[in-house]
Design a protein around this motif. Structure first.
Motif, PDB file in Angstrom:
ATOM      1  N   ASN A 102       0.868  -1.194  -0.008  1.00  0.00           N
ATOM      2  CA  ASN A 102       0.050   0.004   0.161  1.00  0.00           C
ATOM      3  C   ASN A 102       0.916   1.022   0.037  1.00  0.00           C
ATOM      4  OD1 ASN A 102       0.884   0.682   2.565  1.00  0.00           O
ATOM      5  ND2 ASN A 102      -0.982  -0.427   3.402  1.00  0.00           N
ATOM      6  N   PRO A 103       0.303   2.440  -0.040  1.00  0.00           N
ATOM      7  CA  PRO A 103       1.193   3.687  -0.105  1.00  0.00           C
ATOM      8  C   PRO A 103       2.202   3.810   1.052  1.00  0.00           C
ATOM      9  CG  PRO A 103      -1.011   4.269  -0.968  1.00  0.00           C
ATOM     10  CD  PRO A 103      -1.117   2.548  -0.326  1.00  0.00           C
ATOM     11  N   ALA A 104       1.547   3.217   2.210  1.00  0.00           N
ATOM     12  CA  ALA A 104       2.576   3.277   3.549  1.00  0.00           C
ATOM     13  C   ALA A 104       3.722   2.162   3.392  1.00  0.00           C
ATOM     14  CB  ALA A 104       1.692   3.201   4.719  1.00  0.00           C
ATOM     15  N   GLY A 105       3.872   1.510   2.463  1.00  0.00           N
ATOM     16  CA  GLY A 105       4.916   0.426   2.479  1.00  0.00           C
ATOM     17  C   GLY A 105       4.378  -0.910   3.001  1.00  0.00           C
ATOM     18  N   THR A 106       3.170  -1.239   3.432  1.00  0.00           N
ATOM     19  CA  THR A 106       2.852  -2.423   4.148  1.00  0.00           C
ATOM     20  C   THR A 106       2.492  -3.317   3.227  1.00  0.00           C
ATOM     21  OG1 THR A 106       2.360  -1.224   6.120  1.00  0.00           O
ATOM     22  CG2 THR A 106       1.235  -3.312   6.083  1.00  0.00           C
ATOM     23  N   ARG A 107       2.753  -4.665   3.088  1.00  0.00           N
ATOM     24  CA  ARG A 107       2.407  -5.741   2.239  1.00  0.00           C
ATOM     25  C   ARG A 107       0.985  -5.899   2.142  1.00  0.00           C
ATOM     26  NH1 ARG A 107       5.489 -10.985   2.172  1.00  0.00           N
ATOM     27  NH2 ARG A 107       3.943 -11.581   0.726  1.00  0.00           N
ATOM     28  N   GLN A 114      -4.547 -13.548   3.661  1.00  0.00           N
ATOM     29  CA  GLN A 114      -2.915 -14.013   3.514  1.00  0.00           C
ATOM     30  C   GLN A 114      -2.465 -12.856   2.505  1.00  0.00           C
ATOM     31  OE1 GLN A 114      -1.601 -16.900   4.561  1.00  0.00           O
ATOM     32  NE2 GLN A 114      -3.577 -17.165   5.658  1.00  0.00           N
ATOM     33  N   LEU A 115      -1.024 -12.934   2.814  1.00  0.00           N
ATOM     34  CA  LEU A 115      -0.240 -11.898   2.171  1.00  0.00           C
ATOM     35  C   LEU A 115      -0.329 -12.158   0.611  1.00  0.00           C
ATOM     36  CD1 LEU A 115       2.747 -11.558   4.551  1.00  0.00           C
ATOM     37  CD2 LEU A 115       1.047  -9.880   3.948  1.00  0.00           C
ATOM     38  N   LEU A 116      -0.371 -10.996   0.038  1.00  0.00           N
ATOM     39  CA  LEU A 116      -0.477 -11.434  -1.741  1.00  0.00           C
ATOM     40  C   LEU A 116       0.995 -11.915  -2.104  1.00  0.00           C
ATOM     41  CD1 LEU A 116      -2.979  -8.488  -2.817  1.00  0.00           C
ATOM     42  CD2 LEU A 116      -3.236 -10.845  -2.549  1.00  0.00           C
ATOM     43  N   ALA A 117       0.816 -12.800  -3.113  1.00  0.00           N
ATOM     44  CA  ALA A 117       2.165 -13.213  -3.783  1.00  0.00           C
ATOM     45  C   ALA A 117       2.505 -12.091  -4.766  1.00  0.00           C
ATOM     46  CB  ALA A 117       1.896 -14.470  -4.608  1.00  0.00           C
ATOM     47  N   ARG A 118       3.904 -12.256  -5.127  1.00  0.00           N
ATOM     48  CA  ARG A 118       4.159 -11.488  -6.217  1.00  0.00           C
ATOM     49  C   ARG A 118       3.468 -11.520  -7.739  1.00  0.00           C
ATOM     50  NH1 ARG A 118      10.636 -12.753  -5.747  1.00  0.00           N
ATOM     51  NH2 ARG A 118      10.785 -12.718  -3.533  1.00  0.00           N
ATOM     52  N   ALA A 119       3.264 -10.453  -8.345  1.00  0.00           N
ATOM     53  CA  ALA A 119       3.033 -10.829  -9.601  1.00  0.00           C
ATOM     54  C   ALA A 119       4.193 -10.526 -10.662  1.00  0.00           C
ATOM     55  CB  ALA A 119       1.625  -9.536  -9.745  1.00  0.00           C
TER      56      ALA A 119
END
Length: 193
Positions: A102-107, A114-119
């Motif tokens: 997000n804009p604050a730098g949080t995943r 669940q944390l999103l995977a890389r695209a």
């Protein structure tokens, strides 16, 4: 209030200088009256951004990009148009490891928590164009403009193809080895101009 006589006005203008200076003034007034906004954009390249993007005012369309304009980094990967931060192929802001944030730098987390995977974060010209359009392409020619107080490097994405991304006949542009321009992209150098 009395309106000035057009014939008297023309005579005074003509007497105020040489024929060349008179014609120059008449031409400038006519041009300003007929195409004021268009002339302003031509005179001030920074304003041309509304036509396509700053530094590029011709007819070749932008390369496919997850953002508004085809801004890339040094390696040809997509950047967010307004601030130059890295984005993935879905247009999401990503951190240095490629995870969406997000804009604050949080995943970012998905609906399940669940944390999103890389695209993927692929090169726009060399990877995205071939995948989407089915032919080989590469960044070749480039030229430079001053945009937003910094030097912008504009680049042709070149291919062995007879049409541009917008469907009309391809031009050679700054391409070489018998390639023609398919689409355009840019890199903001950060160097002042």
């Amino acid at each position: 209030m009395r309106r000035p006589d057009p014939a008297d006005l023309a005579a005074r203008l003509a007497a105020a200088g040489t024929r060349r200076s008179f014609l120059a003034r008449v031409g400038a007034v006519g041009l300003a009256a007929v195409g004021g906004r268009m002339v302003a954009a031509a005179v001030a390249p920074e304003e041309a951004q509304s036509f396509h993007f700053c530094g590029h005012t011709f007819t070749t369309g932008s390369c496919p990009h997850p953002g508004k304009h085809p801004r890339i980094d040094r390696r040809g990967r997509p950047l967010r148009t307004n601030d130059g931060k890295p984005i993935d192929n879905l247009g999401r802001l990503v951190n240095g490891n490629g995870y969406p944030i997000n804009p604050a730098g949080t995943r970012l987390r998905g609906p399940d928590g669940q944390l999103l995977a890389r695209a993927p974060r692929t090169r726009i010209c060399e990877d995205w164009v071939p995948e989407k359009y089915g032919f080989d392409a590469r960044l070749q020619g480039s030229w430079f403009r001053c945009c937003g107080g910094q030097i912008r490097k504009l680049m042709d994405c070149c291919a062995n193809h007879s049409k541009r991304i917008n469907g009309d006949a391809a031009l050679h542009g700054y391409c070489y080895a018998r390639r023609t321009v398919f689409c355009v992209t840019y890199y903001d150098t950060g160097l002042p101009c």
